[in-house]
Design an enzyme around this catalytic site. Structure first.
Site, mmCIF file in Angstrom:
data_model
loop_
_atom_site.group_PDB
_atom_site.id
_atom_site.type_symbol
_atom_site.label_atom_id
_atom_site.label_comp_id
_atom_site.label_asym_id
_atom_site.label_seq_id
_atom_site.Cartn_x
_atom_site.Cartn_y
_atom_site.Cartn_z
ATOM 1 N N LYS A 10 -28.247 -55.844 -17.991
ATOM 2 C CA LYS A 10 -28.433 -57.050 -17.175
ATOM 3 C C LYS A 10 -27.193 -57.929 -17.220
ATOM 4 O O LYS A 10 -26.664 -58.352 -16.181
ATOM 5 C CB LYS A 10 -29.647 -57.836 -17.667
ATOM 6 C CG LYS A 10 -29.967 -59.057 -16.820
ATOM 7 C CD LYS A 10 -30.995 -59.953 -17.478
ATOM 8 C CE LYS A 10 -30.321 -60.870 -18.480
ATOM 9 N NZ LYS A 10 -31.234 -61.926 -18.977
ATOM 10 N N ASP B 87 -33.716 -59.801 -14.318
ATOM 11 C CA ASP B 87 -34.176 -60.781 -15.308
ATOM 12 C C ASP B 87 -35.692 -60.979 -15.136
ATOM 13 O O ASP B 87 -36.343 -60.250 -14.384
ATOM 14 C CB ASP B 87 -33.413 -62.103 -15.167
ATOM 15 C CG ASP B 87 -33.780 -62.856 -13.895
ATOM 16 O OD1 ASP B 87 -34.470 -62.291 -13.018
ATOM 17 O OD2 ASP B 87 -33.392 -64.032 -13.777
#
Length: 369
Positions: A237, A255
């Site tokens: 991420k 997220d």
């Protein structure tokens, strides 16, 4: 002599007549008794027959009552209430008729019978709609170079971008380069990072990645995914945030907001971030991935909240299979909007000019107001 024989005959005739009368009388008596017995038998039979009939009637009545009771008990099972019609999202939630609130029942959990082609079209249309609503969407972490972005992204775990933006000015003022942060005293860094939570673990990560950048990459943030994920505290991420926003290389940032919305929109049923990334990435051209991430995350922070989505103020309500999970009344939904949509400051202290031109407000510094 004649009198004697005549009297005998008379006596004999009398006896005969008397015998006949006795016999007749006995027959009459017997006949009466027989008739009486027959009458009594008839009465008895008449008494017995109604009793039998009454008993049979009672039995039949009981059976009928039992059937009715069983029918009443079974009735709720057979007579199920008709299914409620799902809430139908308005063509444009913002253009709802004044004074008439949309239906508040929950929509179906997923589009039934949606083909792969239909899913791709719906997903891309949602992204196009969000691009019109958030043309100024951008990463909500303040940064001036790749080093600041990678550090800020690591610090954003388990806290808000706003809190990170309020904390990093002091950190970067004291440690502007990877070499400076690599040589920092951990206790001093911890004191600066305390407001972000988990400050000891985060201090270890940012000092560690700074040392790795200094020793392995000449103090420069690498522009490849396989190199970025080797840095302490950096996962896929974080790597995609850096690649997409510091190097212009497409990547999907999965997220918590992204995960929630793509599942709510039924783009995928996956729960693992890597599988979500792969599933959603297959729906869009690679060139759209970075902007797609911004659009989805912005929408999740401003309108499609985790607890109380503002369905009545959602621009993509007609395309959302989860419409109705949140507040559908337009006026009540407006009160749930956050940041620039609700007239409040955004996440960044130094947002892009396009954001300010669109009515967005910069966030206040740490300790202000």
């Amino acid at each position: 002599m004649k009198k004697s024989s005549a009297s005998k005959e008379t006596a004999a005739s009398r006896k005969a007549v008397a015998g006949k009368k006795a016999v007749a009388s006995r027959k009459a008596v017997v006949g009466k008794e027989t008739a009486a017995k027959e009458a009594e038998g008839t009465k008895t039979a008449a008494k017995k027959t109604p009793a039998k009939q009454t008993a049979a009637g009672k039995t039949a009545a009981k059976k009928t009552a039992a059937k009715k009771t069983a029918a009443k008990k079974a009735a709720p099972l057979r007579r199920q209430a008709p299914a409620k019609k799902p809430a139908v999202a308005p063509k444009k939630a913002a253009a709802a008729v004044k004074g008439v609130a949309p239906a508040k029942t929950v929509a179906p959990t997923s589009p039934r019978g949606e083909s792969r082609t239909a899913l791709v079209r719906r997903a891309r249309r949602i992204d196009r709609e969000l691009a019109e609503v958030y043309p100024y969407a951008h990463p909500e972490l303040d940064f001036e170079n790749p080093f600041q972005l990678v550090v800020a992204t690591v610090l954003s775990a388990q806290t808000t971008d706003l809190r990170v933006n309020q904390t990093t000015p002091a950190l970067f003022a004291k440690y502007p380069t990877p070499e400076d942060l690599a040589a920092a005293v951990p206790e001093e860094v911890e004191e600066i990072l305390r407001p972000t939570g988990f400050f000891r673990a985060k201090t270890k990560s940012v000092i560690g990645l700074s040392k790795a950048l200094t020793e392995d990459f000449g103090g420069e943030v690498p522009g490849r995914l396989e190199d970025l994920v080797k840095l302490p505290g950096v996962g896929r991420k974080t790597a995609f945030v850096v690649l997409g926003n510091a190097f212009g290389r497409p990547g999907i940032t999965v997220d918590t907001h992204f995960q929630r919305l793509v599942r709510r929109w039924r783009w995928t049923e996956e729960t693992d971030p890597d599988k979500i990334e792969a599933a959603v990435g297959a729906l869009f051209p690679k060139s759209d991935w970075t902007d797609l991430s911004h659009h989805v995350i912005w929408h999740g922070r401003r309108i499609c909240h985790a607890r109380k989505p503002a369905c009545g103020a959602c621009p993509i309500a007609p395309l959302c299979p989860a419409y109705g999970e949140g507040e559908t009344d337009p006026e009540k939904a407006k009160k749930l909007l956050k940041y620039e949509k609700g007239g409040f400051p955004g996440q960044r202290l130094k947002p892009p000019q396009s954001y300010l031109d669109a009515g967005g407000k910069p966030a206040p510094p740490l300790g202000a107001g």
